[in-house]
Write an enzyme that holds these catalytic residues in place. Structure first.
Site, short mmCIF file in Angstrom:
data_model
loop_
_atom_site.label_atom_id
_atom_site.label_comp_id
_atom_site.label_asym_id
_atom_site.label_seq_id
_atom_site.Cartn_x
_atom_site.Cartn_y
_atom_site.Cartn_z
N GLU A 108 55.75 8.34 -27.66
CA GLU A 108 57.07 8.99 -27.72
C GLU A 108 56.99 10.38 -28.34
OE1 GLU A 108 61.55 8.40 -29.60
OE2 GLU A 108 60.30 6.63 -29.25
N ARG A 109 56.11 10.57 -29.31
CA ARG A 109 56.01 11.88 -29.95
C ARG A 109 55.56 12.93 -28.94
NH1 ARG A 109 53.08 15.28 -33.74
NH2 ARG A 109 51.09 14.58 -32.90
N ASN A 142 51.58 3.04 -34.34
CA ASN A 142 52.07 3.86 -35.46
C ASN A 142 51.38 3.52 -36.76
OD1 ASN A 142 54.53 5.67 -34.67
ND2 ASN A 142 54.84 3.79 -33.53
#
Length: 318
Positions: A108-109, A142
């Site tokens: 997503e980043r 993450n």
């Protein structure tokens, strides 16, 4: 250009992605590092000979609602977007097909940075995962990069437990953590929401937050958190501050108990005098607490005992 060695947390993402065939080979993504920018994080993918990449319009892709990381640093996103403008999006993000769009599983980043960079299309690898598997992969990804703040990490564990019916030890096993680590992380969710937000905003560390758990009053937790932040206290200084606070609170509580006891004794003495005037003999009230106790009536002869009994019986008849 430097290539990082394979690492991560326990079995990591590899443990969540099943092997497909004997032809399977393991590749590592290349990291280009500069003094002030890291173009892309390391993500190890298991592939069958060659990954099947697609080009999708960036507007067809949406974030995962179960993504554990809620806060994305704007400065690092901007740095990554500048790198993407210069080099392009080197590695595809992982998505899965939903009804009318594609949902991000990992990356997503990079997707956010690509939007900032103005890309219309980005490379993706489409995978078939359940919501549970997607959540597990997002958490492990993450945690491997240590991108989650303590509250996000705790919320991710809570999501695994609540939404997918896992026990704490099962959730710990999924993310290759000890049960103790998961339990300690979940305790942070008992903090006042304002204190949790301070952790999310990097005003307090996880160590500060765990220290404040000793304070039960939510407002006092928050006030103490503000005091710690304003004075830039270390975790050790915060521990001493909390110890002193709890000690003072205990002394205050003991003082209040003594004052309450003194007040009750005065009240009991008044009641004893009233009963003595009615019965005509000495009366003592012995209290165990505010609700229980016993009344003691003295007599000095059999005749006086009979008189007291007759008096009590006469009250009963009335």
């Amino acid at each position: 250009m430097a290539v990082r060695k394979k690492g991560g947390l326990g079995k990591g993402i590899d443990a969540l992605i099943s092997p497909v065939s004997n032809k399977e080979v393991e590749t590592e993504k290349v990291i280009i590092e500069k003094p002030v920018e890291k173009i892309v994080e390391k993500v190890v993918e298991k592939i069958v000979e060659k990954p099947i990449e697609l080009k999708l319009k960036i507007d067809e892709i949406e974030p995962n609602r179960l993504q554990p990381r809620k806060k994305f640093d704007e400065d690092t996103l901007q740095e990554l977007s500048e790198s993407i403008k210069q080099f392009g999006l080197i590695h595809p993000i992982i998505v899965k097909k939903k009804d009318t769009y594609y949902e991000i599983i990992a990356g997503e980043r990079r997707w956010r940075a690509a939007r900032i960079a103005g890309l219309d299309e980005i490379p993706v690898i489409v995978k078939e995962y359940t919501d549970k598997e997607s959540m597990e992969i997002a958490i492990v990804e993450n945690l491997q990069r240590e991108d989650l703040n303590p509250i996000e990490e705790a919320q991710a564990y809570r999501c695994l437990i609540d939404e997918f019916g896992l026990k704490q030890d099962e959730a710990a096993q999924k993310v290759s953590k000890s049960r103790t680590a998961v339990t300690n992380a979940l305790r942070l969710l008992k903090l006042d929401e304002r204190v949790q937000q301070m952790v999310i905003d990097d005003m307090l560390s996880g160590g500060h937050a765990r220290t404040l758990l000793a304070i039960e009053d939510k407002d006092e937790q928050y006030n103490m958190g503000i005091l710690v932040f304003d004075n830039k206290m270390s975790v050790r200084e915060t521990e001493k501050l909390v110890r002193d606070y709890l000690k003072k609170k205990e002394i205050k509580k003991e003082k209040e108990i003594k004052e309450d006891y003194s007040q009750m004794q005065t009240i009991y003495h008044q009641l004893e005098e009233r009963m003595k005037n009615v019965i005509g003999s000495k009366v003592a009230i012995h209290s165990r607490n505010y609700k229980k106790g016993k009344i003691e009536i003295e007599y000095y002869s059999n005749d006086e005992l009979e008189r007291i009994i007759d008096l009590i019986e006469s009250v009963k008849q009335v």
